[in-house]
Design an enzyme around this catalytic site. Structure first.
Site, PDB file in Angstrom:
ATOM      1  N   GLU A   1      -8.301  -3.069  12.943  1.00 22.65           N
ATOM      2  CA  GLU A   1      -9.130  -4.293  12.470  1.00 22.65           C
ATOM      3  C   GLU A   1      -8.450  -5.528  12.591  1.00 22.65           C
ATOM      4  O   GLU A   1      -6.972  -5.538  12.356  1.00 22.65           O
ATOM      5  CB  GLU A   1      -9.692  -4.209  10.839  1.00 22.65           C
ATOM      6  CG  GLU A   1     -10.223  -2.747  10.674  1.00 22.65           C
ATOM      7  CD  GLU A   1     -10.407  -2.280   9.143  1.00 22.65           C
ATOM      8  OE1 GLU A   1     -11.119  -1.463   8.844  1.00 22.65           O
ATOM      9  OE2 GLU A   1     -10.027  -3.161   8.376  1.00 22.65           O
TER      10      GLU A   1
ATOM     11  N   LYS B   1      -6.173  -8.741  11.127  1.00 25.31           N
ATOM     12  CA  LYS B   1      -5.718  -8.855   9.811  1.00 25.31           C
ATOM     13  C   LYS B   1      -5.769 -10.371   9.506  1.00 25.31           C
ATOM     14  O   LYS B   1      -5.160 -11.203  10.136  1.00 25.31           O
ATOM     15  CB  LYS B   1      -3.932  -8.588   9.961  1.00 25.31           C
ATOM     16  CG  LYS B   1      -3.307  -8.793   8.915  1.00 25.31           C
ATOM     17  CD  LYS B   1      -2.045  -8.385   8.632  1.00 25.31           C
ATOM     18  CE  LYS B   1      -1.169  -8.288   7.256  1.00 25.31           C
ATOM     19  NZ  LYS B   1      -1.609  -9.355   6.461  1.00 25.31           N
TER      20      LYS B   1
ATOM     21  N   ARG C   1      -6.767 -11.633  -0.967  1.00 24.25           N
ATOM     22  CA  ARG C   1      -7.123 -10.104  -1.186  1.00 24.25           C
ATOM     23  C   ARG C   1      -8.016 -10.095  -2.374  1.00 24.25           C
ATOM     24  O   ARG C   1      -7.615 -10.618  -3.469  1.00 24.25           O
ATOM     25  CB  ARG C   1      -5.805  -9.157  -1.285  1.00 24.25           C
ATOM     26  CG  ARG C   1      -6.170  -7.776  -1.512  1.00 24.25           C
ATOM     27  CD  ARG C   1      -6.257  -7.097  -0.022  1.00 24.25           C
ATOM     28  NE  ARG C   1      -6.522  -5.743  -0.396  1.00 24.25           N
ATOM     29  CZ  ARG C   1      -5.701  -4.712  -0.192  1.00 24.25           C
ATOM     30  NH1 ARG C   1      -4.328  -5.202  -0.054  1.00 24.25           N
ATOM     31  NH2 ARG C   1      -6.019  -3.777  -0.260  1.00 24.25           N
TER      32      ARG C   1
ATOM     33  N   ARG D   1      -5.569  -9.745  -5.956  1.00 23.68           N
ATOM     34  CA  ARG D   1      -4.355  -8.814  -5.683  1.00 23.68           C
ATOM     35  C   ARG D   1      -3.576  -8.396  -7.096  1.00 23.68           C
ATOM     36  O   ARG D   1      -3.299  -7.278  -7.021  1.00 23.68           O
ATOM     37  CB  ARG D   1      -3.639  -9.413  -4.546  1.00 23.68           C
ATOM     38  CG  ARG D   1      -2.437  -8.286  -4.199  1.00 23.68           C
ATOM     39  CD  ARG D   1      -1.299  -9.018  -3.429  1.00 23.68           C
ATOM     40  NE  ARG D   1      -1.766  -9.447  -2.232  1.00 23.68           N
ATOM     41  CZ  ARG D   1      -1.865  -9.032  -1.054  1.00 23.68           C
ATOM     42  NH1 ARG D   1      -1.457  -7.738  -0.836  1.00 23.68           N
ATOM     43  NH2 ARG D   1      -2.164  -9.579   0.084  1.00 23.68           N
TER      44      ARG D   1
ATOM     45  N   GLU E   1     -10.979  -9.302   2.043  1.00 26.23           N
ATOM     46  CA  GLU E   1     -10.355 -10.718   2.117  1.00 26.23           C
ATOM     47  C   GLU E   1     -11.243 -11.785   2.089  1.00 26.23           C
ATOM     48  O   GLU E   1     -12.098 -12.022   3.148  1.00 26.23           O
ATOM     49  CB  GLU E   1      -9.528 -10.667   3.340  1.00 26.23           C
ATOM     50  CG  GLU E   1      -8.128 -11.657   3.485  1.00 26.23           C
ATOM     51  CD  GLU E   1      -6.914 -11.165   3.012  1.00 26.23           C
ATOM     52  OE1 GLU E   1      -5.934 -11.585   2.979  1.00 26.23           O
ATOM     53  OE2 GLU E   1      -7.057  -9.900   2.736  1.00 26.23           O
TER      54      GLU E   1
ATOM     55  N   ARG F   1       1.905   2.034  -0.697  1.00 21.52           N
ATOM     56  CA  ARG F   1       2.277   1.687   0.630  1.00 21.52           C
ATOM     57  C   ARG F   1       2.374   2.876   1.521  1.00 21.52           C
ATOM     58  O   ARG F   1       3.285   3.775   1.269  1.00 21.52           O
ATOM     59  CB  ARG F   1       3.554   0.810   0.385  1.00 21.52           C
ATOM     60  CG  ARG F   1       3.714   0.123   2.132  1.00 21.52           C
ATOM     61  CD  ARG F   1       5.147  -0.615   2.104  1.00 21.52           C
ATOM     62  NE  ARG F   1       5.303  -1.696   0.862  1.00 21.52           N
ATOM     63  CZ  ARG F   1       4.830  -2.839   0.812  1.00 21.52           C
ATOM     64  NH1 ARG F   1       4.144  -3.311   1.898  1.00 21.52           N
ATOM     65  NH2 ARG F   1       4.935  -3.484   0.097  1.00 21.52           N
TER      66      ARG F   1
ATOM     67  N   LYS G   1       0.377  -2.286   9.629  1.00 21.24           N
ATOM     68  CA  LYS G   1       0.048  -3.862   9.914  1.00 21.24           C
ATOM     69  C   LYS G   1       1.105  -4.340  11.184  1.00 21.24           C
ATOM     70  O   LYS G   1       2.248  -3.490  11.374  1.00 21.24           O
ATOM     71  CB  LYS G   1       0.224  -4.778   8.743  1.00 21.24           C
ATOM     72  CG  LYS G   1       1.813  -4.764   8.167  1.00 21.24           C
ATOM     73  CD  LYS G   1       1.723  -5.817   7.096  1.00 21.24           C
ATOM     74  CE  LYS G   1       3.180  -5.927   6.137  1.00 21.24           C
ATOM     75  NZ  LYS G   1       3.199  -6.648   5.090  1.00 21.24           N
TER      76      LYS G   1
END
Length: 568
Positions: free
Chosen positions: A240, A242, A247, A270, A300, A414, A420
């Site tokens: 996708e 970025k 967020r 976020r 986002e 994470r 990313k």
């Protein structure tokens, strides 16, 4: 439990530099608290009367607390102000004036009175808040008065993180930290420490997503080449764009029949801040563009130009995050919410479903023009991934996100289910570093007029639950940004270095700050450094932007090592 007993525990915590000792002290406190008050005890350790994601604030300035102290202790305001100037701490001032024979109120009584202060609004609210706080202080012993005076002005600095509380709950149950990971998983899904503590105390820790309660967002790992990404993903992945926006988590429910036509709509940042009122255009769009009864969406929010339909730079999007002139900026900077995940759907917990399954639900749910589905491609060749990356960069985007097809949503964590891949700003350091501002130096010459000449930044080490330094920053800010940083240093400044800061004496600061302000920094390279406690230093660091992140979500020590192509 009396509030006096709670205040004595807080006094011990304040005097304890050792994190392990803090865990043991907290565990004893939680053991002593009964199941009907432990949630209140936990909120008070944070200086609050509600979870962090609820917009419950005291809205009291120091002058209001001084007036309350004058009423409680029957002293002139001038006398209180004089004592405060000498001590520099309203808590210490209140402790000096309080009656040692008092302090019989229980935790629940004091908690409810403090909570009532946060609920006072409208005409005469200042006088009402001052009076109610004075009534609480009047019944306090000295140590309790010190704690109470600090809470409304957010100066209760006990020096531990949310993770320390989870470790203490584990220690309360089994005498070790082994249950911390289990409790953290529950907390990531429901980041309400009071709720978690009460459930643990009642031996009933069953947590599911709930509309209206934010979920900690999943975070991505980094890799530096398309070939590495394809290999790590098992040969095939979803990819996708970025986006460089805000967020945003959208909670939506059409409601009960009694409230038909009045859906529940909440938006969270976020950092778990309730930002619903800031984005009226997204709220209106949700009423028309969501094709289900109940859902929690991750996405986002990003500004766009309605003439070209192109996304706007972050610096323009971030203007929408404001408390005033919301309508005007909504017209000037319209938003789209690009949705890339679903966490809850019509009563079903989606967190443990695969990406492929979650994507199918998303495709059925999102049918709008303002709330839109993120573009996605299935890619199995590194060349195709690199081509798509280049296409996204040419379009002005940050890069791409690769997602494991059978990966679950790791709330608050994470992991390599998401990777990313961003455009390089330099050949030496291919990614930016998120770091917390730990303190400032006053500076010389031109900088001296701003009140800030340089500032110390650090990263979070989850293994030790401490912040370790990586650089002092003295360039890369405009005059306006330097002045703004001075204001923030006054807001977050503390009298001494926080216990969770691991700092070499050579990097002492003129003013220490509590870990609240997070920035994104770019540097030419990372080098080994004996002067910085992270073991590495950013060479020629400069601020890219301030980030809306929790301080413990900064780049970790282990990630710094990866960026430097080193191993810890």
């Amino acid at each position: 439990m009396t509030f006096k007993k709670l205040a004595e525990y807080f006094q011990k915590l304040e005097a304890t530099p050792s994190r392990n000792s803090m865990v043991e002290i907290l565990s004893r406190l939680f053991q002593e608290a009964d199941k009907n008050e432990i949630d209140k005890v936990v909120y008070l350790t944070q200086g609050r009367v509600a979870p962090l994601y609820e917009p419950v604030e005291f809205q009291m300035a120091e002058k209001m607390v001084i007036r309350a102290m004058a009423l409680a202790f029957e002293k002139p305001v001038e006398k209180i102000t004089e004592l405060y100037k000498k001590s520099g701490d309203l808590g210490v001032t209140a402790e000096h004036l309080a009656d040692s024979g008092r302090g019989q109120n229980d935790v629940k009584t004091v908690f409810e009175k403090l909570k009532k202060i946060t609920e006072i609004n409208g005409g005469g609210s200042v006088e009402k808040k001052v009076y109610l706080l004075s009534e609480i202080l009047k019944d306090c012993d000295p140590v309790s008065a010190r704690i109470i005076a600090r809470i409304p002005i957010d100066k209760l600095r006990l020096g531990f993180s949310d993770m320390t509380i989870l470790e203490a709950l584990s220690w309360m149950i089994c005498g070790t930290k082994k249950l911390k990971d289990e409790f953290e998983t529950a907390y990531n899904c429901r980041p309400d420490l009071g709720f978690i503590a009460k459930a643990v105390k009642q031996n009933n820790l069953k947590v599911e997503p709930a509309v209206g309660t934010p979920i900690l967002g999943m975070r991505a790992e980094r890799l530096t080449s398309p070939a590495e990404i394809i290999e790590k993903m098992g040969g095939k992945c979803a990819v996708e764009p970025k986006l460089d926006g805000l967020r945003t988590q959208l909670h939506f429910s059409r409601g009960t029949p009694a409230k038909a036509g009045v859906p529940l709509i909440k938006l969270y940042s976020r950092g778990l801040e309730n930002v619903t009122h800031m984005y009226p255009d997204l709220v209106e769009a949700a009423k028309e563009e969501i094709n289900c009864d109940e859902v929690i969406l991750d996405g986002e929010a990003i500004g766009f130009d309605p003439k070209t339909n192109k996304y706007l730079p972050f610096q323009e999007t971030v203007q929408r995050k404001r408390k005033h002139e919301i309508g005007l900026f909504a017209e000037n900077v319209p938003l789209k919410l690009i949705v890339f995940d679903v966490l809850f759907y019509n009563g079903k917990n989606m967190i443990n479903e695969t990406y492929e399954t979650r994507r199918k639900y998303l495709e059925a749910c999102i049918k709008g023009k303002t709330i839109v589905l993120a573009d996605m491609r299935i890619i199995n060749k590194s060349k195709d991934l690199n081509d798509y990356f280049e296409e996204c960069v040419r379009s002005g985007l940050e890069g791409i996100m690769a997602k494991k097809l059978d990966g679950v949503y790791q709330a608050g964590a994470r992991g390599f289910n998401w990777i990313k891949y961003k455009k390089s700003y330099s050949a030496s350091l291919a990614d930016t570093v998120d770091a917390v501002v730990m303190g400032i130096d006053f500076g010389q010459g031109k900088r001296n007029k701003f009140g800030v000449g340089a500032f110390l930044i650090g990263i979070f080490d989850p293994k030790t639950q401490t912040y370790k330094t990586v650089s002092k920053v003295g360039t890369g800010l405009t005059d306006v940004e330097w002045r703004a940083l001075k204001v923030r240093s006054s807001e977050f400044g503390v009298r001494s270095k926080p216990n969770e800061y691991d700092v070499n004496k050579l990097n002492n600061c003129d003013v220490w700050m509590s870990p609240k302000l997070v920035g994104e920094f770019k540097a030419d390279e990372l080098t080994k450094s004996p002067m910085h406690t992270a073991g590495y230093a950013l060479r020629f660091p400069r601020l890219v932007r301030w980030r809306e992140k929790k301080p413990e979500d900064t780049t970790t020590l282990q990630e710094i090592a990866k960026l430097a192509n080193l191993k810890t």
